[in-house]
Write a protein that holds these residues in place. Structure first.
Motif, PDB file in Angstrom:
ATOM      1  N   SER A  88       1.021  -1.074  -0.098  1.00  0.00           N
ATOM      2  CA  SER A  88       0.124  -0.122   0.089  1.00  0.00           C
ATOM      3  C   SER A  88       0.963   1.283  -0.004  1.00  0.00           C
ATOM      4  O   SER A  88       0.281   2.396  -0.215  1.00  0.00           O
ATOM      5  CB  SER A  88      -0.896  -0.085   1.236  1.00  0.00           C
ATOM      6  OG  SER A  88      -0.189   0.146   2.353  1.00  0.00           O
ATOM      7  N   PRO A  90       3.300   3.917  -1.271  1.00  0.00           N
ATOM      8  CA  PRO A  90       3.617   4.655  -2.970  1.00  0.00           C
ATOM      9  C   PRO A  90       5.147   4.668  -3.274  1.00  0.00           C
ATOM     10  O   PRO A  90       5.372   4.842  -4.287  1.00  0.00           O
ATOM     11  CB  PRO A  90       3.123   6.049  -2.574  1.00  0.00           C
ATOM     12  CG  PRO A  90       3.484   6.598  -1.173  1.00  0.00           C
ATOM     13  CD  PRO A  90       3.089   5.154  -0.496  1.00  0.00           C
ATOM     14  N   HIS A  91       5.928   3.928  -2.415  1.00  0.00           N
ATOM     15  CA  HIS A  91       7.206   3.816  -2.672  1.00  0.00           C
ATOM     16  C   HIS A  91       7.587   2.439  -2.888  1.00  0.00           C
ATOM     17  O   HIS A  91       6.632   1.473  -2.632  1.00  0.00           O
ATOM     18  CB  HIS A  91       8.233   3.961  -1.437  1.00  0.00           C
ATOM     19  CG  HIS A  91       8.086   5.603  -0.841  1.00  0.00           C
ATOM     20  ND1 HIS A  91       8.778   6.576  -1.358  1.00  0.00           N
ATOM     21  CD2 HIS A  91       7.257   5.990   0.241  1.00  0.00           C
ATOM     22  CE1 HIS A  91       8.233   7.573  -0.810  1.00  0.00           C
ATOM     23  NE2 HIS A  91       7.173   7.228   0.118  1.00  0.00           N
ATOM     24  N   THR A 141      -0.127   5.553 -14.250  1.00  0.00           N
ATOM     25  CA  THR A 141      -0.504   5.881 -12.840  1.00  0.00           C
ATOM     26  C   THR A 141       0.367   5.678 -11.973  1.00  0.00           C
ATOM     27  O   THR A 141       0.645   6.390 -10.905  1.00  0.00           O
ATOM     28  CB  THR A 141      -1.990   5.310 -12.428  1.00  0.00           C
ATOM     29  OG1 THR A 141      -2.824   5.743 -13.501  1.00  0.00           O
ATOM     30  CG2 THR A 141      -2.544   5.667 -11.052  1.00  0.00           C
ATOM     31  N   LEU A 142       0.945   4.318 -12.007  1.00  0.00           N
ATOM     32  CA  LEU A 142       2.326   4.135 -11.217  1.00  0.00           C
ATOM     33  C   LEU A 142       3.440   5.015 -11.181  1.00  0.00           C
ATOM     34  O   LEU A 142       4.004   5.301 -10.323  1.00  0.00           O
ATOM     35  CB  LEU A 142       2.606   2.572 -11.476  1.00  0.00           C
ATOM     36  CG  LEU A 142       3.723   2.207 -10.683  1.00  0.00           C
ATOM     37  CD1 LEU A 142       3.436   2.303  -9.065  1.00  0.00           C
ATOM     38  CD2 LEU A 142       4.042   0.620 -11.111  1.00  0.00           C
ATOM     39  N   GLU A 144       3.151   8.083 -12.102  1.00  0.00           N
ATOM     40  CA  GLU A 144       2.896   9.399 -11.503  1.00  0.00           C
ATOM     41  C   GLU A 144       2.981   9.213  -9.961  1.00  0.00           C
ATOM     42  O   GLU A 144       3.556  10.208  -9.174  1.00  0.00           O
ATOM     43  CB  GLU A 144       1.642  10.031 -12.099  1.00  0.00           C
ATOM     44  CG  GLU A 144       1.786  10.347 -13.331  1.00  0.00           C
ATOM     45  CD  GLU A 144       2.698  11.423 -13.386  1.00  0.00           C
ATOM     46  OE1 GLU A 144       2.670  12.458 -12.783  1.00  0.00           O
ATOM     47  OE2 GLU A 144       3.509  11.437 -14.401  1.00  0.00           O
ATOM     48  N   THR A 145       2.502   8.167  -9.392  1.00  0.00           N
ATOM     49  CA  THR A 145       2.378   8.096  -7.976  1.00  0.00           C
ATOM     50  C   THR A 145       4.015   7.947  -7.268  1.00  0.00           C
ATOM     51  O   THR A 145       4.220   8.551  -6.216  1.00  0.00           O
ATOM     52  CB  THR A 145       1.814   6.541  -7.681  1.00  0.00           C
ATOM     53  OG1 THR A 145       0.584   6.483  -8.199  1.00  0.00           O
ATOM     54  CG2 THR A 145       1.855   6.250  -6.170  1.00  0.00           C
ATOM     55  N   ARG A 146       4.805   7.170  -7.987  1.00  0.00           N
ATOM     56  CA  ARG A 146       6.100   7.232  -7.717  1.00  0.00           C
ATOM     57  C   ARG A 146       6.920   8.247  -7.877  1.00  0.00           C
ATOM     58  O   ARG A 146       7.640   8.793  -6.820  1.00  0.00           O
ATOM     59  CB  ARG A 146       6.926   6.220  -8.521  1.00  0.00           C
ATOM     60  CG  ARG A 146       6.676   4.673  -8.520  1.00  0.00           C
ATOM     61  CD  ARG A 146       7.276   4.051  -7.040  1.00  0.00           C
ATOM     62  NE  ARG A 146       6.595   2.566  -6.681  1.00  0.00           N
ATOM     63  CZ  ARG A 146       7.130   1.797  -7.444  1.00  0.00           C
ATOM     64  NH1 ARG A 146       8.140   1.631  -8.170  1.00  0.00           N
ATOM     65  NH2 ARG A 146       6.593   0.513  -6.937  1.00  0.00           N
ATOM     66  N   ARG A 148       5.458  11.411  -7.633  1.00  0.00           N
ATOM     67  CA  ARG A 148       4.885  12.071  -6.580  1.00  0.00           C
ATOM     68  C   ARG A 148       5.311  11.720  -5.288  1.00  0.00           C
ATOM     69  O   ARG A 148       5.585  12.579  -4.202  1.00  0.00           O
ATOM     70  CB  ARG A 148       3.583  12.089  -6.585  1.00  0.00           C
ATOM     71  CG  ARG A 148       2.550  13.166  -5.543  1.00  0.00           C
ATOM     72  CD  ARG A 148       3.076  14.805  -5.928  1.00  0.00           C
ATOM     73  NE  ARG A 148       3.080  14.975  -7.239  1.00  0.00           N
ATOM     74  CZ  ARG A 148       3.680  16.057  -7.521  1.00  0.00           C
ATOM     75  NH1 ARG A 148       4.588  16.707  -6.935  1.00  0.00           N
ATOM     76  NH2 ARG A 148       3.472  16.522  -8.790  1.00  0.00           N
ATOM     77  N   ALA A 149       5.466  10.599  -4.820  1.00  0.00           N
ATOM     78  CA  ALA A 149       5.982  10.036  -3.781  1.00  0.00           C
ATOM     79  C   ALA A 149       7.342  10.575  -3.405  1.00  0.00           C
ATOM     80  O   ALA A 149       7.886  11.141  -2.341  1.00  0.00           O
ATOM     81  CB  ALA A 149       6.012   8.479  -3.495  1.00  0.00           C
TER      82      ALA A 149
END
Length: 281
Positions: A88, A90-91, A141-142, A144-146, A148-149
């Motif tokens: 869960s 984001p990293h 999406t992954l 962008e998540t990485r 942003r994290a």
């Protein structure tokens, strides 16, 4: 028994599942009449470490959770909980625990042999780093998540007091123009600005330094107000969080040797700014 320190409360705010994991571990351990020390010996960690996990101050890596399941006869329950909590984040899984510890650290001492440390990276530098691997991740999406994290981690430096960050950069970090010369100029200018604002202390380990002073992998040391220090070492696609006193002491010695061989903070800042100007030319 390890009493739960105050900093465990802030961990709970981030992931309520980890305190539950710790309480479930304690309940299952006591159900088979094992002390923290006895369980620790059976799974090759200290009893203190077991207590820190139960207090949600430390989080086990997946292989440790599996060993605990085996000893307690919990049929993979703790490993499944651990994996869900890690997934869960984001990293990247291998960095998830270290990322959470950064938030709680009083001091962070980091050595970077090839790339700008994550806490000092600009968003465009992060994107340039991730660009070659983005097609392999498949899910935009992954990506962008990485991104942003990683950039959100830099918000730690908005706090004027903690953590105190001391970064030693090998000269290679300055000389490899990730994302092109213009982008690298902006990245180095960003580092210089943080140093001028006295938010970080940065040194450069020059090419001329003795080879024995350099390490081939990135590593960091973190200290805390109410918990033992840890070391974190990272390769290209793997990372290891270490908290045994002997290993932390070895990394501390390595860091001290690297720091002693590096340029002074003043000379380092001058070199960083000089290289940034060269990229602009």
């Amino acid at each position: 028994m390890v009493n739960k320190p105050n900093r465990g409360l802030s961990f709970a705010q981030g992931k309520v599942g980890w305190p539950f994991f710790g309480s479930e571990l304690k309940r299952r351990r006591e159900a088979v009449s094992l002390t923290q020390q006895q369980l620790g010996e059976r799974v090759y960690v200290s009893g203190t470490y077991i207590g820190l996990i139960e207090a949600a101050v430390r989080k086990p890596q997946l292989d440790l959770a599996r060993r605990i399941d085996s000893e307690l006869g919990t049929d993979g329950l703790l490993a499944r909980m651990c994996k869900e909590l890690i997934d869960s984040s984001p990293h990247a899984a291998y960095f998830a625990d270290a990322a959470e510890l950064e938030v709680e650290a009083v001091t962070i001492s980091e050595y970077a042999p090839t790339l700008v440390p994550g806490l000092l990276q600009t968003e465009e530098y992060v994107r340039a780093l991730m660009a070659p691997s983005a097609p392999l991740l498949l899910d935009s999406t992954l990506v962008e998540t990485r991104v942003r994290a990683r950039t959100d981690r830099a918000a730690l430096l908005d706090n004027p007091t903690t953590p105190v960050l001391w970064a030693v950069l090998h000269e290679t970090v300055l000389r490899v123009p990730v994302g092109g010369e213009a982008l690298m100029a902006r990245q180095l200018t960003h580092i210089g600005r943080l140093a001028h604002d006295e938010r970080i202390l940065v040194q450069v380990l020059p090419f001329s330094a003795n080879a024995h002073a350099a390490s081939g992998s990135m590593f960091a040391l973190m200290t805390f107000a109410e918990a033992p220090p840890v070391a974190y070492s990272e390769g290209q696609y793997s990372g290891q969080l270490l908290d045994t006193p002997a290993m932390v002491a070895k990394y501390r010695l390595s860091y001290d040797l690297i720091r002693a061989a590096a340029l002074s903070p003043e000379a380092s800042l001058s070199l960083i700014e000089s290289v940034a100007e060269d990229y602009k030319a």
